[in-house]
Design an enzyme around this catalytic site. Structure first.
Site, PDB file in Angstrom:
ATOM      1  N   ASN A  18      36.309  38.207  45.133  1.00  0.00           N
ATOM      2  CA  ASN A  18      37.367  37.555  44.350  1.00  0.00           C
ATOM      3  C   ASN A  18      38.193  38.692  43.741  1.00  0.00           C
ATOM      4  O   ASN A  18      37.860  39.232  42.696  1.00  0.00           O
ATOM      5  CB  ASN A  18      36.708  36.677  43.277  1.00  0.00           C
ATOM      6  CG  ASN A  18      37.727  35.971  42.390  1.00  0.00           C
ATOM      7  OD1 ASN A  18      38.924  36.266  42.429  1.00  0.00           O
ATOM      8  ND2 ASN A  18      37.235  35.036  41.578  1.00  0.00           N
ATOM      9  N   HIS A 191      43.564  27.395  41.353  1.00  0.00           N
ATOM     10  CA  HIS A 191      42.187  27.186  40.879  1.00  0.00           C
ATOM     11  C   HIS A 191      41.526  26.007  41.604  1.00  0.00           C
ATOM     12  O   HIS A 191      40.594  25.397  41.097  1.00  0.00           O
ATOM     13  CB  HIS A 191      42.121  26.894  39.362  1.00  0.00           C
ATOM     14  CG  HIS A 191      42.572  28.007  38.486  1.00  0.00           C
ATOM     15  ND1 HIS A 191      43.406  27.808  37.420  1.00  0.00           N
ATOM     16  CD2 HIS A 191      42.293  29.335  38.509  1.00  0.00           C
ATOM     17  CE1 HIS A 191      43.636  28.967  36.811  1.00  0.00           C
ATOM     18  NE2 HIS A 191      42.980  29.915  37.463  1.00  0.00           N
TER      19      HIS A 191
HETATM   20  C1  LIG Z   1      45.517  31.358  39.999  1.00  0.00           C
HETATM   21  C2  LIG Z   1      45.057  32.004  38.753  1.00  0.00           C
HETATM   22  O1  LIG Z   1      45.680  31.871  37.727  1.00  0.00           O
HETATM   23  O2  LIG Z   1      43.908  32.701  38.824  1.00  0.00           O
HETATM   24  P1  LIG Z   1      43.196  33.512  37.644  1.00  0.00           P
HETATM   25  O3  LIG Z   1      42.859  32.531  36.595  1.00  0.00           O
HETATM   26  O4  LIG Z   1      41.994  34.115  38.308  1.00  0.00           O
HETATM   27  O5  LIG Z   1      44.192  34.524  37.167  1.00  0.00           O
END
Ligand SMILES: CC(=O)OP(=O)(O)O
Ligand SMILES: Nc1ncnc2c1ncn2[C@@H]1O[C@H](COP(=O)(O)OP(=O)(O)O)[C@@H](O)[C@H]1O
Ligand SMILES: [Mg+2]
Length: 420
Positions: A18, A191
């Protein structure tokens, strides 16, 4: 009983990466029993004070932490590979079945877990302008992993995928259709891997069939988003073309009047890139009170700091607006579900988000809410018509599941399965 002989067993391990703008979170998971063999984090990549923390769970060894300079994501992945190798879990292991990558933006075309080839990688790169904080890091993570294990399937699992079920009336902005279509300007949502996983777990917690469950899921991490989920499908979500729309976040503004952008261009002489930087990196909680970590903000609120208090109130006000909006979108709500770093840990956020909403059937029990825990749990009083739940997200496990399912999927009837 005899031990079967023959070819060595098929590999069952998946390494999940990730990659964020300045960090890489990773987990090595054995899909034979879903056990975590190792988990870790490389952070502050590109700074002199980069840090790696690595926990070898398979050997029960202690967490190893060190600081030093990781110049870029290449260096970070090399360090991660070294840590894994030190426990006999190196990337050269024949037991690896795939590397699964979280990819934030998949656009209109990439809505399923996908084995990455040149065309897929080119599409992820093409989408960099609509996920400027995330897709560049995802691309680097993929390239480096490909270099380290060119023979291994690299699978992309997209944050946008779960939201591709959104109906047109939620996905479209009310702007000229031709312009929107020409430039693929629409709401994609992010998300999604978390919203999907948490929705399934929440239905289990409620003891209900997912097909008969309506949920408002609040993923509150550094980035934050809400979604309205009916029968396991996304009906609306708060992030849009990019992960900037919606809730107040650590460093992102969330919703604003789009005219703010033109106004700052005209009266402050700011370029589009400068406003982009302002809204993505210097706004949200950080812009309001100088801190983006909810723990620090709560400490300052408790100490009577007015800027932290206002930042907290703005954060909560926006959250409540989305709870109300998605209540109306769904019509009937079975549960409001909190997840991610803030949602799982910040009891004052959960309490404030639903305070005074008894008329809507919503309430939290003070003791249940205050109790810390790592398990999915209900925090509403037994009598509540709409449950309130905390469900820890597990994007890494979900990415591993989807990656493994893809690389082990039956290619269709073969010599044994065919009619013969
Ligand atoms: C898409 C997104 O905002 O991911 P993160 O919360 O990991 O920054
Ligand atoms: N005990 C806690 N109380 C309040 N907030 C917390 C706590 N633990 C973590 N957080 C918040 O969680 C955030 C990170 O959440 P996380 O889901 O890991 O985000 P991301 O994946 O976007 O990095 C931190 O910025 C911090 O504000
Ligand atoms: Mg996250």
């Amino acid at each position: 009983m005899t031990t079967p002989t023959g070819p060595s067993p098929a590999p069952t391990r998946v390494l999940v990466l990730n990659s964020g703008s300045s960090s890489v979170k990773y987990q090595l998971i054995d899909m034979a029993d879903r056990s975590r063999l190792a988990v870790g984090l490389a952070e502050r990549i590109g700074e002199e004070t980069s840090a790696v923390s690595h926990q070898p769970l398979s050997t029960g060894g202690d967490k190893r932490e060190w600081q030093g300079e990781l110049a870029d994501h290449d260096a970070a992945l090399a360090a991660i590979a070294q840590e894994l190798a030190a426990d006999g879990l190196g990337l050269d292991s024949p037991e690896l079945a795939a590397i699964g990558h979280r990819v934030v933006h998949g656009g209109l075309k990439l809505t399923e877990p996908t084995v990455i080839d040149d065309a897929v990688l080119a599409e992820i790169e093409r989408l960099v302008p609509v996920a400027p904080l995330h897709n560049p890091a995802n691309v680097t993570g993929i390239r480096t992993a490909q270099r380290l294990r060119p023979d291994l399937p690299q699978v992309a699992v997209f944050d946008t995928a779960f939201h591709s079920s959104m109906p047109e009336h939620a996905a479209r902005y009310a702007i000229d259709v031709e312009t929107a279509d020409a430039h693929r300007v629409r709401r994609y949502g992010f998300h999604g891997t978390s919203h999907a996983y948490v929705s399934r777990k929440a239905a289990e917690l409620l003891g209900k069939d997912a097909a008969d469950t309506n949920l408002i899921v609040l993923h509150l991490g550094n980035g934050a988003s809400a979604s309205a989920v009916r029968a396991g499908r996304c009906e609306d979500t708060s992030m849009g073309l990019t992960p900037l729309e919606g809730l107040v976040m650590g460093t992102r503004s969330g919703d604003i009047d789009p005219a703010v952008v033109f106004h700052l261009g005209r009266v402050a002489g700011m370029s589009a890139d400068e406003v982009d930087d302002l809204l993505n990196k210097r706004s949200g909680l950080l812009g309001l009170c100088g801190a983006n970590d909810m723990r620090e903000i709560r400490r300052r609120v408790d100490a009577g700091d007015p800027a932290a208090r206002l930042a907290f109130d703005i954060y909560i006000h926006r959250l409540r607006k989305y709870i109300g909006a998605y209540y109306a979108v769904l019509g009937r709500v079975d549960a409001v579900v909190f997840t991610a770093g803030v949602g799982e840990n910040a009891a004052p956020v959960r309490e404030a988000a639903v305070a005074g909403l008894e008329e809507l059937g919503l309430a939290v029990d003070g003791d249940l809410n205050a109790a810390a825990g790592k398990e999915a749990r209900l925090i509403s009083p037994a009598s509540a018509r709409v449950k309130v739940a905390v469900v820890p997200t597990d994007e890494e496990l979900e990415i591993a599941e989807q990656s493994y399912a893809l690389v082990t999927a039956s290619p269709g009837p073969g010599p044994e399965g065919g009619a013969g």
